[in-house]
Scaffold this active site. Sequence first.
Site, PDB file in Angstrom:
ATOM      1  N   HIS A 170     -38.582  31.968 -29.201  1.00  0.00           N
ATOM      2  CA  HIS A 170     -37.833  32.259 -28.960  1.00  0.00           C
ATOM      3  C   HIS A 170     -36.754  33.020 -28.103  1.00  0.00           C
ATOM      4  O   HIS A 170     -36.316  33.756 -27.530  1.00  0.00           O
ATOM      5  CB  HIS A 170     -36.551  31.628 -30.024  1.00  0.00           C
ATOM      6  CG  HIS A 170     -34.999  31.539 -30.500  1.00  0.00           C
ATOM      7  ND1 HIS A 170     -34.224  30.728 -30.206  1.00  0.00           N
ATOM      8  CD2 HIS A 170     -33.807  32.579 -30.786  1.00  0.00           C
ATOM      9  CE1 HIS A 170     -33.180  30.440 -29.887  1.00  0.00           C
ATOM     10  NE2 HIS A 170     -32.853  31.068 -30.575  1.00  0.00           N
ATOM     11  N   ASN A 171     -35.556  32.786 -26.876  1.00  0.00           N
ATOM     12  CA  ASN A 171     -35.002  32.564 -25.824  1.00  0.00           C
ATOM     13  C   ASN A 171     -36.167  34.051 -25.408  1.00  0.00           C
ATOM     14  O   ASN A 171     -35.939  34.599 -25.192  1.00  0.00           O
ATOM     15  CB  ASN A 171     -33.819  34.024 -26.298  1.00  0.00           C
ATOM     16  CG  ASN A 171     -32.624  33.209 -27.583  1.00  0.00           C
ATOM     17  OD1 ASN A 171     -32.443  31.653 -26.714  1.00  0.00           O
ATOM     18  ND2 ASN A 171     -31.788  33.830 -27.820  1.00  0.00           N
ATOM     19  N   ASP A 202     -33.610  28.239 -21.464  1.00  0.00           N
ATOM     20  CA  ASP A 202     -32.004  27.368 -21.262  1.00  0.00           C
ATOM     21  C   ASP A 202     -32.023  27.480 -20.316  1.00  0.00           C
ATOM     22  O   ASP A 202     -31.394  28.213 -18.747  1.00  0.00           O
ATOM     23  CB  ASP A 202     -31.460  28.488 -21.617  1.00  0.00           C
ATOM     24  CG  ASP A 202     -30.996  28.769 -23.164  1.00  0.00           C
ATOM     25  OD1 ASP A 202     -32.477  28.177 -24.176  1.00  0.00           O
ATOM     26  OD2 ASP A 202     -30.873  29.220 -23.704  1.00  0.00           O
ATOM     27  N   HIS A 215     -28.755  33.289 -20.614  1.00  0.00           N
ATOM     28  CA  HIS A 215     -28.514  32.509 -22.229  1.00  0.00           C
ATOM     29  C   HIS A 215     -26.633  32.406 -22.430  1.00  0.00           C
ATOM     30  O   HIS A 215     -25.482  32.938 -21.914  1.00  0.00           O
ATOM     31  CB  HIS A 215     -28.280  34.053 -23.545  1.00  0.00           C
ATOM     32  CG  HIS A 215     -28.025  33.749 -24.896  1.00  0.00           C
ATOM     33  ND1 HIS A 215     -28.239  34.145 -25.861  1.00  0.00           N
ATOM     34  CD2 HIS A 215     -28.664  32.584 -25.601  1.00  0.00           C
ATOM     35  CE1 HIS A 215     -27.457  33.806 -26.996  1.00  0.00           C
ATOM     36  NE2 HIS A 215     -28.063  32.748 -26.905  1.00  0.00           N
ATOM     37  N   GLU A 249     -33.979  23.803 -23.758  1.00  0.00           N
ATOM     38  CA  GLU A 249     -32.423  23.230 -23.335  1.00  0.00           C
ATOM     39  C   GLU A 249     -31.302  23.245 -22.595  1.00  0.00           C
ATOM     40  O   GLU A 249     -30.806  24.257 -21.915  1.00  0.00           O
ATOM     41  CB  GLU A 249     -31.894  24.919 -24.124  1.00  0.00           C
ATOM     42  CG  GLU A 249     -30.181  24.888 -25.368  1.00  0.00           C
ATOM     43  CD  GLU A 249     -30.469  26.342 -26.382  1.00  0.00           C
ATOM     44  OE1 GLU A 249     -28.860  26.546 -25.117  1.00  0.00           O
ATOM     45  OE2 GLU A 249     -31.144  26.297 -27.074  1.00  0.00           O
TER      46      GLU A 249
END
Length: 421
Positions: A170-171, A202, A215, A249
């Site tokens: 994640h991230n 992202d 982010h 994302e």
Amino acid sequence: SHTWFWNLIQNDFKNGNIDLDGCIRLLEKMQINFDEDHLKHIFKKTIDKHTGDIISMEDFRAIYRALVHRPEFEELFKAYSIDGNILPDGQLLKFLAKEQFQTEANETTALEIIMKYEPIDEVRKRRQLSFEGFIRYMNSDECSIFKNQHKSIYQDMTQPLCDYFISSSHNTYLIADQLMGPSHLWGYTSALLKGCRCLEIDCWDGHNNEPIVYHGHTLTSKIPFRSVIHVIDKYAFMSSPYPLVLSLENHCSPKQQEVMATCMKTVLGDKLLSAPLGGQVEMTRLPSPEALKFKVLIKNKKVGTLEQSMLRMEEDYVGEAEEVSDSEGPSDEDYPEDASLVRPRSPSKRKGDRRSSPPPQKKSKGRKTKIALALSDLVVYTKSQKFVGFEHSLRYQKCWENNSIGESQARKLARVSGNFF
């Protein structure tokens, strides 16, 4: 005596002191396992004590001891050694029985260990084990807590992709905090080298029509999407041959989504899965990790069906985009704490065929998002689909549609519909 040690290394120092590369070569010649980063740290601490970037024989001995001589090994050895220096075969047998639980070990077992791991000739001839031999035995595969057969893939990898837990990140791009920390390509390199098989990217509009990764709505730094894809291309299958999922994302405009699609196709080439295996568009189960080896899968929202994507493959549709809903179903808040997410079926309702139209849902509160067809058509087996409910999934969801469920909603699902969850 340490004569054996000096005899072993003196040829490497005959032309003077050695540098880090020489130290690495000497350790490899001695068949010593080591972590290179740890070695570099110890080497730097050693040369910091004097000028220059080379070490003496005495320095190398100190480095060797720092790498190899672990205090817990020394404690074990002295507990069974008669004089603290030597472990006779009889004492080795006691150690094997009591500490290693090798109750069937005998004199032959002990002798085989001594012959295989004792580096000092005169000690080996006396059928004894020195501390150096003991260390080598303890660091060997024979003493590993892991099963040797599990060092290679031993699981059945021919089941549908959805039958497996997938190591996910994640991230991925963040290497510090999520508010002000740096975004860095090392995040992707590190995750891939650790065997991660699902990375998050992202994506946001950047300058000069070049998408960026960061982010969103925070002070984290930004990195080019193109650079991320180049790193993924280099490291994707270095630690694992099994399929890699890129979870997008996607906050980009259709124009920059097309740039993303072109970049992934150009950089990843044949690694990128852009069509169903064998052209099969009607399926009831996903292909297996084995069938998808060395393939990169794109996870994103998708416009239309796989068949429509296949029909568009020969067409020129640059600049085309279509709208999809950001929330095809209710949000977390739409589920009351005590509500069941599976409707009970009465006998009268079972008689009719209800597959012709989905059950009524709450009106979506989400906005529409435009997805570039060029990017949409790269989504094959991993289409992002909002979770509506278990009954809806059982009746209407396709095997290639993936749900992302938030933690608060997952807790509700586990509480009110545990069997289905």
